[in-house]
Design a protein around this motif. Structure first.
Motif, mmCIF file in Angstrom:
data_model
loop_
_atom_site.group_PDB
_atom_site.id
_atom_site.type_symbol
_atom_site.label_atom_id
_atom_site.label_comp_id
_atom_site.label_asym_id
_atom_site.label_seq_id
_atom_site.Cartn_x
_atom_site.Cartn_y
_atom_site.Cartn_z
ATOM 1 N N GLU A 113 0.827 -1.206 0.000
ATOM 2 C CA GLU A 113 0.000 0.000 0.000
ATOM 3 C C GLU A 113 0.863 1.257 0.000
ATOM 4 N N LEU A 114 1.893 1.251 0.820
ATOM 5 C CA LEU A 114 2.758 2.416 0.918
ATOM 6 C C LEU A 114 3.633 2.577 -0.319
ATOM 7 N N LEU A 128 7.029 9.020 0.711
ATOM 8 C CA LEU A 128 8.329 8.367 0.656
ATOM 9 C C LEU A 128 8.819 8.021 2.055
ATOM 10 N N SER A 129 8.628 8.944 3.010
ATOM 11 C CA SER A 129 9.054 8.704 4.385
ATOM 12 C C SER A 129 8.315 7.518 4.987
ATOM 13 N N ASP A 130 6.999 7.444 4.753
ATOM 14 C CA ASP A 130 6.206 6.334 5.285
ATOM 15 C C ASP A 130 6.665 5.001 4.690
ATOM 16 N N TYR A 131 6.929 4.997 3.398
ATOM 17 C CA TYR A 131 7.394 3.771 2.742
ATOM 18 C C TYR A 131 8.748 3.351 3.310
ATOM 19 N N ARG A 132 9.633 4.324 3.471
ATOM 20 C CA ARG A 132 10.970 4.037 4.003
ATOM 21 C C ARG A 132 10.884 3.444 5.408
ATOM 22 N N ALA A 175 15.498 13.654 -0.324
ATOM 23 C CA ALA A 175 14.672 12.643 0.335
ATOM 24 C C ALA A 175 15.042 11.243 -0.135
ATOM 25 N N TYR A 176 15.296 11.097 -1.421
ATOM 26 C CA TYR A 176 15.682 9.785 -1.938
ATOM 27 C C TYR A 176 17.095 9.413 -1.480
#
Length: 367
Positions: A113-114, A128-132, A175-176
């Motif tokens: 989902e993320l 991106l932060s949530d996925y990380r 961020a990446y």
């Protein structure tokens, strides 16, 4: 190595297995903090258990994790330490609560989902932060329990992030880059655990000891034909202290049946505080003073096995020690049979089962 468990708790590669405890142990540790809220050892040990309880259920039962976090937060509010060191440590403890709450929120979502949220908006910093963070939560556990599978997931994540970075463009480059740094840390943890798995079946490393504490010196000949349990630990490590009941139990059960437990540590500039009855960081502590501290520390905790101050890093490097406590079980043939990182009950059971296999079932204590 960090002295504060809370600094460790905030690392992106934290493993729940490394600090989880049994409920009974957690309750005893809570009572110890309540009895002496200025005890750094007690605070560290309790927080190790409490954080471990939360982390161990985030993925499988986020409701239980949230309940445990609420209980931890409520308990912390009842404590009023008076020493500056304890007050500082308690502030860090309270700072862990919102971090864990964020992880629980992410625990209610799947990685797919993320990942899809990032795919839909590659330049969205929050997505991106949530996925990380979710990737970190999943892989930090798999790094210990299934490093081969974790390595495959990590490789897929690198490919995905490279694709999304190209689509997001320059504004999201930083961020990446941060996400890439996290993946590098995870990769190091996974590689370390793959290397630890590869130790099984290999010969034990030669002893490299500068000084012996809490017992007479041992030689390679003394260990021949014995089952040896190496416990890599430090006096400031809360999760290490949480393993002591198991070490005491195993020494009592198997000490006369061929088990030798060696607690391998280093000098950390700690001395014994007679008033507080605990080890305390003390600048300019001499090696002689630190060894005397360890004698008192062992007596205070009821430990009967030998401590060994390592001579250099050769043993830690051979056994791939990157986090403590780390246990290594060596059989009667001098071969590594098991390597476990952390003080969780699953690790204790695995070690206990192997000791029973190598030395026979433990005799029950007389009632």
């Amino acid at each position: 190595m960090k002295r504060s468990l809370f600094a460790i708790a905030l690392l992106p590669i934290l493993s729940a297995a490394a600090i989880a405890q049994e409920p009974a142990e957690a309750d005893a540790l809570r009572q110890a903090v309540k009895a002496d809220p200025n005890s750094i050892e007690a605070i560290n040990a309790y927080m190790g258990a409490a954080i471990g309880e939360v982390l161990s259920s985030i993925e499988t039962d986020p409701d239980a994790a949230e309940k445990a976090l609420g209980e931890m937060g409520a308990f912390l509010k009842t404590l009023t330490p008076t020493s500056p060191e304890a007050q500082q440590l308690m502030a860090r403890a309270n700072g862990v609560v919102p971090v864990l709450q964020q992880r629980i929120t992410l625990g209610r979502k799947t990685l797919d989902e993320l990942q899809e949220a990032v795919r839909q908006a590659p330049g969205d910093a929050q997505a991106l932060s949530d996925y990380r963070e979710k990737l970190t939560m999943q892989l930090s556990e798999q790094a210990y329990s299934a490093p081969t599978e974790a390595s495959k997931v990590l490789a897929g994540a690198r490919d995905f992030l490279a694709e999304m970075k190209a689509k997001a463009g320059a504004p999201a480059e930083e961020a990446y880059a941060q996400a890439g740094q996290v993946l590098d840390q995870l990769s190091t943890a996974i590689e370390s655990n793959l290397a630890r798995d590869a130790l099984v079946g290999k010969p034990a490393a030669p002893l490299a000891v500068e000084a012996w504490v809490n017992g007479s010196p041992l030689t390679e000949a003394d260990l021949k034909g014995k089952v040896v349990l190496l416990d890599f630990w430090a006096v400031w490590c809360g999760p290490c202290i949480a393993t002591f009941p198991h070490l005491i139990e195993w020494d009592e059960q198997y000490g006369d049946k061929g088990l030798v437990i060696l607690g391998l540590t280093n000098y950390y500039q700690f001395d014994w505080d007679e008033d507080a009855q605990r080890a305390a960081p003390t600048p300019d502590t001499t090696p002689e003073q630190e060894r005397a501290m360890l004698e008192k520390f062992a007596a205070h905790h009821g430990l009967t096995h030998r401590f060994a101050i390592q001579d250099g890093d050769s043993m830690s490097e051979y056994y791939q020690v990157s986090g403590i406590p780390q246990a290594v079980v060596i059989d009667q043939e001098g071969k590594v049979r098991m390597v476990r990182v952390g003080s969780g009950e699953a690790n204790a059971k695995a070690i206990g089962d192997l000791l029973a296999e190598l030395l026979g079932p433990a005799e029950k204590a007389a009632e």
